[in-house]
Structure formats: C-alpha cells, structure tokens
Design an enzyme around this catalytic site. Structure first.
Site, short mmCIF file in Angstrom:
data_model
loop_
_atom_site.label_atom_id
_atom_site.label_comp_id
_atom_site.label_asym_id
_atom_site.label_seq_id
_atom_site.Cartn_x
_atom_site.Cartn_y
_atom_site.Cartn_z
CB CYS A 1 -10.05 8.16 25.04
SG CYS A 1 -9.59 7.31 23.50
CG HIS B 1 -7.38 6.01 28.01
ND1 HIS B 1 -8.40 5.94 28.13
CD2 HIS B 1 -6.71 6.14 26.44
CE1 HIS B 1 -9.21 5.45 27.36
NE2 HIS B 1 -8.00 5.72 26.58
CD GLU C 1 -8.47 5.57 31.68
OE1 GLU C 1 -8.02 6.46 31.34
OE2 GLU C 1 -9.26 4.94 30.61
#
Lengths: 81, 230
Positions: B87, B195, B197
């Site tokens: 990002c 993302h 994660e």
C-alpha cells in the site's frame, strides 16, 4: 536577489485525471454547461535567493526533477518573477 | 532460526504492528525499524508497511523516499535482498524509483476499503514464489491512491518481462491493465496495494495472504539474499 517562484505541477498529457473528471461531471449539475477538458493540478509558491534569474530557474528545475513533481505522471511549469 | 524481517516505521505508518504480527504467524521474526535509522544489518527481508508516511504531503511517498533508512533499503535491494512495499509502502518504492510506475488517485475519487480478489500473475517474485500461478487470493485493499499508472512503453516492458505480479479480478480503482502489484526486473522488490497482513488468519476473514508472507520468508533464505554484505 530574491525571486518569487510559482511552480505549476500538473498531470502529464494522457494521464487520467479522476479529480478533473469528477469536477467536469459536477459542473452541469450547477448549471455550468459546455465545460470540457478539466484538469486539476497544484501550484507551489515560494521565494528563493539567487544571484540572477537563470540561477534561480536552474535550482527550481532541479527541485522539480528531484522532489516537487513525480516525472512518471507529472509535468511542471516554472514561473520566476 | 526464524528469518528476521525489518518492518520500517515512518512517521504516519499505521500497519507496522499488523505486519510484525502476521510475519510472526507464519514463523518469521518481525522487527520494527525506525525510518531515521541508517542500517538494515542483520535483516533477511524488509517490508515497507501501509499508512500515510510523512502525512502523504506533496504526494504519497514523495517525502518518505528521502528518509535516512531509504539508502539502506536501496542497498539491500541492490544486493538482492527481498523488499516488499504494501500500500503506502508500494507508493514509497515507486517514488524511490525501486519499482516502475506510479500510484495516483483512484478512478472515481473514492477511498476504498474492502476485500478484493487478486490473481497471481507471476511466481518469480519475493512475494509469490510459494504461490500457484493463476491462484485467486482474497485480500483487502484500503487506499485512496492505488490507481497504478505508467507510460505505454513502461507498460509494454513490465508485461513482457513478467513484472506484473498481481492483477485485480475486478478492477476497483482504475489501475492500468488491472495491475495490483509489480516487481522489479529481478523479482526481489515487490509492491502491491492490497494488504496480505490483513488476510493472515481465518479469523480476519481470509488467510489467503499467508502464502505471500511465506513466500517472503522463503525469499529471505535464498542464497542470493544470504550472500549480500552484512
């Protein structure tokens, strides 16, 4: 000498401008018809100390290349007075 | 021994703890690194996390690319070490010239925050070496400026060289050729807007990001990465 600088940063030709498109779509709703080609940029103004206008311009152009604009998508126009 | 992953914290980063946690959940050892530090010695991989580094002033990544740590990131990448930008981290890597293209405002001007489907387009990258080519992954995006753009010559070049790593199944932001993530020519530097994660546990709605984080740890143990100067 002190020079007044205005750097206009704008999206390069051919790069889509989502902000400009949104503004263009909004204008007719307010009764402003016949507007096309809206492009949004920004102007960065500052003063610079330099021996002459050419030196001022050289320094400002280096700032543009390294920092003020992203050459992948943006052009600049420097005005020095 | 766990691979040590450096997660760079800029003023305004906000995903660094998520990345450390997610890296840990696949067996890595995530560590925060302040942007004012100048060394990445002892790390096997580096992540530039999401957020709004330096307030995104001027342009996202425009100021962050001059943070003191970025010289070390550049050296680490040049030596073949795996570097991933997620990002805002992706935006920083393009501004730093470590990845091609640029990220501009989303088509439609909306900040978007929802899961998307991504297709893995290359497995020759530090983030996809353990993934399957063509796999569809469900991973959230969370950005206002993720609209990938570049000139026509660059687009041809990155397509021809297999540097497009991820494409959106349904383009959410106007990105050219549905591009969600790209790599450098060597494949050790990767940036993506979604993302991984935030898709690292079923509890979060998807665990599809794990294979990407596992890839990163895999890339961290390749001979190329190990041979770099300490």
């Amino acid at each position: 000498m002190k020079f007044e600088v205005a750097v206009e940063v704008r999206l390069r030709e051919g790069i889509a401008d989502p902000q400009g498109q949104t503004i263009e779509r909004a204008l007719p709703a307010l009764g402003f018809d016949g507007v096309e080609g809206v492009r949004v940029g920004k102007v960065i103004r500052f003063e610079i100390e330099a021996s002459d206008a050419a030196n001022a311009r050289g320094e400002v152009e280096e700032m543009c290349d390294r920092f003020l604009a992203n050459p992948v998508i943006e052009d600049t126009e420097v005005t020095i007075t | 021994m766990s691979e040590r992953v450096g997660v760079v914290v800029f003023p305004g980063s906000n995903c660094e703890f998520d990345v450390v946690e997610a890296v840990g959940s696949v067996g890595g050892d995530g560590n925060l690194v302040w942007h004012g530090d100048t060394s990445l010695a002892g790390f096997d991989a580096v992540v530039l996390p999401g957020g709004f580094a330096h307030g995104d002033y001027l342009r996202p990544g425009a100021i962050a690319r001059f943070s003191p740590i970025m010289d070390a990131v550049r050296d680490f990448a040049a030596a073949g070490g795996p570097v991933v930008g997620i990002c805002n981290g992706f935006q920083i890597l393009t501004e730093a010239g470590l990845l091609p293209g640029a990220l501009q405002k989303n088509a439609g001007n909306k900040f978007i925050c929802h899961p998307v489907q991504l297709r893995v387009e290359s497995i020759n990258s530090a983030l996809t070496n353990a993934a399957e080519l063509g796999a569809i992954l469900r991973i959230p995006v969370n950005h206002g400026e993720g609209n990938f753009t570049c000139d026509a010559a660059t687009l041809r070049e990155i397509e021809a060289k297999g540097q497009v790593v991820f494409r959106y199944v349904e383009n959410p932001n106007g990105s050219m050729s549905d591009i969600a993530g790209v790599a450098n020519e060597a494949g050790n530097v990767v940036g993506l807007m979604p993302h991984p994660e935030r898709a690292s546990e079923e509890l979060l709605g998807s665990a599809d990001g794990r294979v990407l984080l596992e890839s990163l740890l895999g890339a961290a143990t390749t001979p190329l990465a190990r041979s770099r100067p300490a």
